[in-house]
Design a protein around this motif. Sequence first.
Motif, PDB file in Angstrom:
ATOM      1  N   ASN A 342       0.906  -1.344   0.054  1.00  0.00           N
ATOM      2  CA  ASN A 342      -0.090   0.255   0.101  1.00  0.00           C
ATOM      3  C   ASN A 342       0.789   0.949   0.024  1.00  0.00           C
ATOM      4  O   ASN A 342       0.530   2.454   0.600  1.00  0.00           O
ATOM      5  N   ARG A 344       2.761   3.887  -2.527  1.00  0.00           N
ATOM      6  CA  ARG A 344       2.552   3.886  -4.403  1.00  0.00           C
ATOM      7  C   ARG A 344       3.884   4.523  -4.611  1.00  0.00           C
ATOM      8  O   ARG A 344       4.787   5.033  -5.592  1.00  0.00           O
ATOM      9  N   ARG A 362       3.251   8.479  -0.225  1.00  0.00           N
ATOM     10  CA  ARG A 362       1.100   8.214  -0.830  1.00  0.00           C
ATOM     11  C   ARG A 362       0.982   6.911  -0.601  1.00  0.00           C
ATOM     12  O   ARG A 362       1.476   5.963  -0.917  1.00  0.00           O
ATOM     13  N   VAL A 363      -0.098   6.164  -0.497  1.00  0.00           N
ATOM     14  CA  VAL A 363      -0.636   5.360   0.221  1.00  0.00           C
ATOM     15  C   VAL A 363      -1.130   4.355  -1.574  1.00  0.00           C
ATOM     16  O   VAL A 363      -2.240   6.173  -2.164  1.00  0.00           O
ATOM     17  N   SER A 364      -1.605   4.186  -1.419  1.00  0.00           N
ATOM     18  CA  SER A 364      -2.070   3.164  -3.645  1.00  0.00           C
ATOM     19  C   SER A 364      -3.347   3.682  -2.835  1.00  0.00           C
ATOM     20  O   SER A 364      -4.416   3.710  -3.783  1.00  0.00           O
ATOM     21  N   ARG A 365      -4.528   2.805  -1.599  1.00  0.00           N
ATOM     22  CA  ARG A 365      -5.906   3.242  -1.663  1.00  0.00           C
ATOM     23  C   ARG A 365      -6.300   3.280   0.207  1.00  0.00           C
ATOM     24  O   ARG A 365      -5.060   3.501   1.260  1.00  0.00           O
ATOM     25  N   PRO A 366      -6.465   3.886   0.283  1.00  0.00           N
ATOM     26  CA  PRO A 366      -7.524   4.579   1.873  1.00  0.00           C
ATOM     27  C   PRO A 366      -7.767   3.813   2.913  1.00  0.00           C
ATOM     28  O   PRO A 366      -8.223   2.039   2.337  1.00  0.00           O
ATOM     29  N   ARG A 385      -5.117   8.658   3.554  1.00  0.00           N
ATOM     30  CA  ARG A 385      -5.859   8.638   1.803  1.00  0.00           C
ATOM     31  C   ARG A 385      -5.175   8.712   0.583  1.00  0.00           C
ATOM     32  O   ARG A 385      -4.450  10.167   1.182  1.00  0.00           O
ATOM     33  N   PRO A 386      -4.925   8.483  -0.401  1.00  0.00           N
ATOM     34  CA  PRO A 386      -4.044   8.393  -1.449  1.00  0.00           C
ATOM     35  C   PRO A 386      -3.367  10.510  -1.595  1.00  0.00           C
ATOM     36  O   PRO A 386      -2.396   9.825  -1.983  1.00  0.00           O
TER      37      PRO A 386
END
Length: 416
Positions: A342, A344, A362-366, A385-386
């Motif tokens: 998760n 990105r 930054r994440v890919s999924r909330p 959250r992305p």
Amino acid sequence: MRVEGEVELVVVGGGAAGLAAALKAREEGIEEIWVLDRNERPGGILPQCIHTGFGLHYFGENLTGPEYIHRFIRRAREEGITIKLETMVLRLTKEREVVAVNPSEGLLKLKAGAVILAMGCRERPRGSLLIPGGRPAGIFTAGTAQRLLDLEGYLPGREVVILGSGDVGLIMARRFAMEGVEVKAVVELMPYPGGLGRNVVQCLEDFGIPLLLRRTVTHIHGRERVEAVTVAEVDGEGNPIPGTERKIPCDTLVLSVGLIPENELSEGAGIELDERTGGPFVDEFMRTSLEGFFACGNVVTVFDLVDHVTLTGERAGKSASQYLKGELPPPRRVREVRPGENVRLVVPQRVSGEGPVTFYLRVSRPLREARVEVGGKSFFRKAVRPPEMLTVELGKEEVGGLGGEIPVRVLGKPLG
Ligand SMILES: Cc1cc2nc3c(=O)[nH]c(=O)nc-3n(C[C@H](O)[C@H](O)[C@H](O)COP(=O)(O)OP(=O)(O)OC[C@H]3O[C@@H](n4cnc5c(N)ncnc54)[C@H](O)[C@@H]3O)c2cc1C
């Protein structure tokens, strides 16, 4: 005419990142600093961002873009930093030659002691979207629409559909609504908005503008001028679902479909780029893979807030100064940062362990009740959250204790 000469520090780009870098370098005692910018005015994108929301962290104040950046422009002028405008940098070489051109001096060929890359990012244009239809007038990127409206005083249209719910798109939805333009919808491919939560509330909900998630524009209608767009629902892969099409009459389509760090110059110089961020690999000193080159701001990765951009600029300015003075710790024990579940993207991608590190990711999924793990150390966040950049700070001691590789992952429960 041709100007040749040696300059201690050259900063490419005079936006928030470049000006912060130049000011920090001056504070560190660097005398000869040239900021080169292709625009007619300094400040990068900020002079056209006339909404508030800038500087909440850095200054603890809620400023407009022009208010924020003018503090830096004024200080740079007071400090006697050379800002060369309408000066387009054409080429950088690994020997730190900077080739630029401007209307008053012609070609400039400089040999820099150190170079700071601060070229920002650019918007993805219509061509990269492959939307069928003609080429009518009335299609703008969000940044162009913003410049027309806020700097040049033109109203790009009267009935607008916005594709993409990134921050620039959300802010433009509100700007249009404030000018009496009917914003028919903001259309977003993903199941969640692409911009910050605060912008969804303040720019869409407060103005009653519909946000159509899991949808895209599949056709642009009109010959001379946009007359309508077709919007369709998409499946899990982002493909339009036949039978779900709906035609929305409008005279303008605004595209807010992503920003790309501006790195043609970096690539030309032979600087290693990270596919995830689109920017140079950097370490905690904002040092790139090429000796004497540092990078900061949106050229490294697209940051959410200008406060982060400024801080990376200051870091790059300090590191370049230390480099010029022979005081920058050499990268002795470089550890690679490995984005895992998760994640990105993450910056810096390399850590030399010679100082504290601020990781931006930054994440890919909330997710909710999230655990951000950096090199085995855990940090808790209520939700991730992305669109929102996460920051994690580790002290020098903590970094020193990490292994040969630094895995980063973000775990938690699905956000409903
Ligand atoms: C519409 C919009 C709304 C935003 N809202 C907010 C907000 O509410 N709060 C917030 O904190 N942040 C916000 N941001 C983000 C913030 O404005 C940016 O993150 C920040 O300004 C980026 O600074 P930068 O210096 O990295 O890039 P830029 O400001 O893009 O500056 C880069 C500069 O480099 C120059 N350049 C590039 N290539 C060359 C070359 N080859 N030769 C010479 N010069 C070159 C460009 O001309 C430009 O001046 C917003 C951004 C936008 C676009």
